[in-house]
Design an enzyme around this catalytic site. Structure first.
Site, PDB file in Angstrom:
ATOM      1  N   HIS A   1      -5.508  -3.000  -2.615  1.00  0.00           N
ATOM      2  CA  HIS A   1      -5.147  -2.026  -3.661  1.00  0.00           C
ATOM      3  C   HIS A   1      -5.114  -2.638  -5.056  1.00  0.00           C
ATOM      4  CE1 HIS A   1      -4.220   1.124  -0.759  1.00  0.00           C
ATOM      5  NE2 HIS A   1      -3.785   0.131   0.003  1.00  0.00           N
TER       6      HIS A   1
ATOM      7  N   SER B   1       0.798  -1.226   0.000  1.00  0.00           N
ATOM      8  CA  SER B   1       0.000   0.000   0.000  1.00  0.00           C
ATOM      9  C   SER B   1       0.827   1.271   0.000  1.00  0.00           C
ATOM     10  CB  SER B   1      -0.954   0.003   1.194  1.00  0.00           C
ATOM     11  OG  SER B   1      -0.253  -0.247   2.393  1.00  0.00           O
TER      12      SER B   1
ATOM     13  N   LYS C   1     -11.867   1.231  -1.653  1.00  0.00           N
ATOM     14  CA  LYS C   1     -10.805   1.879  -2.429  1.00  0.00           C
ATOM     15  C   LYS C   1     -11.257   1.986  -3.883  1.00  0.00           C
ATOM     16  CE  LYS C   1      -7.530   1.060   1.161  1.00  0.00           C
ATOM     17  NZ  LYS C   1      -6.772   0.071   1.916  1.00  0.00           N
TER      18      LYS C   1
HETATM   19  C1  LIG Z   1      -6.898  -0.148   3.403  1.00  0.00           C
HETATM   20  C2  LIG Z   1      -6.314  -1.496   3.625  1.00  0.00           C
HETATM   21  C3  LIG Z   1      -6.933  -2.424   4.460  1.00  0.00           C
HETATM   22  C4  LIG Z   1      -8.127  -2.067   5.286  1.00  0.00           C
HETATM   23  O1  LIG Z   1      -9.270  -1.996   4.508  1.00  0.00           O
HETATM   24  P1  LIG Z   1     -10.472  -1.071   5.011  1.00  0.00           P
HETATM   25  O2  LIG Z   1     -11.641  -1.561   4.250  1.00  0.00           O
HETATM   26  O3  LIG Z   1     -10.089   0.315   4.675  1.00  0.00           O
HETATM   27  O4  LIG Z   1     -10.605  -1.299   6.481  1.00  0.00           O
HETATM   28  C5  LIG Z   1      -6.399  -3.683   4.559  1.00  0.00           C
HETATM   29  N1  LIG Z   1      -5.285  -4.015   3.894  1.00  0.00           N
HETATM   30  C6  LIG Z   1      -4.638  -3.143   3.087  1.00  0.00           C
HETATM   31  C7  LIG Z   1      -3.414  -3.571   2.365  1.00  0.00           C
HETATM   32  C8  LIG Z   1      -5.125  -1.847   2.957  1.00  0.00           C
HETATM   33  O5  LIG Z   1      -4.474  -0.969   2.199  1.00  0.00           O
END
Ligand SMILES: *Cc1c(COP(=O)(O)O)cnc(C)c1O
Length: 381
Positions: free
Chosen positions: A206, A178, A236
């Site tokens: 991602h 990320s 996302k």
């Molecule tokens: C954002 C993210 C999460 C968490 O997901 P949310 O739905 O925002 O709680 C988990 N793993 C990774 C790699 C992330 O970037």
């Protein structure tokens, strides 16, 4: 006394350049925003396809509220599991090409639930050193032995698996890291997991919506295996909120029965499931968003080639510009802000010490002129 300890911690954090500040966004999600009273071009969101304010998805949410009201009223296992949740799980499983999916309220909760449901005391979890915090936290919650292997180092992982006597083993990795934007070598990781009889949990927060024409990292690499457990998030690229885990029927049934962050939380509003279904339809029907995103990524890399700014190697919309120390990255982010660009500075503990960076993230909504404006601002700085 207790209060003073907190105050000292906060002061130390500020002195180290680590104090976080929230900015207030006054307009809907997109690349052109008004933030703290200022018009800016934003390069920091994970809304990679520009779906967070897509009219069809917004309309689906409204229609979902019209049909289902607001709250789910209970957890999924009591009375909170609605037909539209069921529909979403089926659509998600089909979209990523796995037998079955289970919807969670967030990705954070999914990771906290999955790992302890599959391994426990006397078992072992192996996580990439750069994994997202939620995978680390899930491993800690499992109370299993927890080893972090060197970033994307399949040989290091294999050595550790080889040396581990635990009965049940689980390997966890981000598919797209990320804060770095690089991909995990999933094919090789899966081969090692299979050779050592371990689960492979792939966190595709991602990659879902971005890789493999939106179908995610497994489609991108063409992988299938009963050992694969896939976690995708819907907040996302999908532009909504929530997450899901997909895998074999046995794994998903196990999670449904025993993942505590699934069992002991109120189901998310059914209208959100309606919006997430619409998001999948938009991803399928508007492939031009993937093409636009790919050209913006190529354009940014070309635009900064040969300058004093070095991007980490990445082919994803996450394009980190490595700076190093906390103060310099804050200064660079502030200088861009002055010129109307919002590019967040990322500091420890989100990234390792000494690797503070600007995290430039691109969206299908960015025009070629937007990316050109950012690269020329950076060239001038
Ligand atoms: C954002 C993210 C999460 C968490 O997901 P949310 O739905 O925002 O709680 C988990 N793993 C990774 C790699 C992330 O970037």
């Amino acid at each position: 006394m207790l209060l003073r300890l907190l105050e000292e911690d906060l002061a130390a954090r500020a002195a180290a350049g680590l104090k976080r500040q929230r900015r207030v966004v006054e307009t809907p999600a997109g690349v052109r925003l008004r933030v703290d009273g200022r018009e800016v071009l934003a390069f920091g969101s994970n809304d990679y396809l520009g779906l967070a304010n897509h009219p069809k998805i917004a309309a689906a949410l409204q229609q979902g509220v019209g049909t289902w009201g607001v709250g789910a009223g209970a957890s999924h296992l009591l009375t909170g599991h609605y037909a539209v949740h069921e529909e979403l799980e089926q659509a998600l499983a089909q979209w990523v090409g796995l037998p079955r999916a289970l919807a969670f309220s967030t990705g954070y909760l999914a990771n906290l639930g999955v790992i302890p449901a599959l391994v426990g005391r006397n078992d072992a979890v192996f996580g990439d050193r750069l994994n997202h915090a939620s995978l680390h936290d899930g491993a800690l919650l499992a109370r299993a032995e927890f080893e972090r292997y060197a970033h994307n180092d399949v040989a290091d992982l294999a050595r550790r698996l080889e040396a581990c006597p635990a009965r049940r083993k689980l390997v966890a990795t981000d598919a797209v890291f990320s804060m770095d934007g690089d991909l995990a070598p999933l094919r090789e990781l899966l081969a090692v997991a299979e050779a050592h009889d371990a689960w492979l949990l792939v966190d595709d927060a991602h990659g879902f919506g971005v890789l493999g024409e939106g179908r995610g990292a497994l489609a991108h690499f063409g992988l299938a295996s009963p050992r694969l457990i896939y976690m995708g998030t819907l907040g996302k690229a999908a532009g909504v909120c929530g997450a899901f885990v997909a895998g074999t029927d046995t794994v998903i049934e196990t999670l449904l029965q025993s993942a505590r962050s699934y069992v002991f939380t109120t189901a998310s509003p059914p209208a959100l499931a309606r919006a997430a279904c619409a998001s999948l339809e938009v991803m399928r029907d508007e492939p031009q968003r993937h093409r636009a995103l790919a050209s913006r990524i190529a354009q940014l890399k070309e635009g900064l080639a040969g300058t004093r700014w070095s991007l980490l190697p990445s082919d994803t919309p996450i394009q980190p510009l490595l700076v190093g120390d906390n103060e310099s990255v804050l200064a660079l982010s502030a200088a861009l802000w002055e010129q109307g660009f919002w590019v967040p500075a990322i500091r420890p503990p989100t990234v390792p010490k000494g690797t503070a960076r600007l995290r430039i993230s691109l969206s299908a909504e960015h025009g070629a002129a937007d990316v050109a404006a950012l690269t020329s601002a950076l060239r001038r700085l």
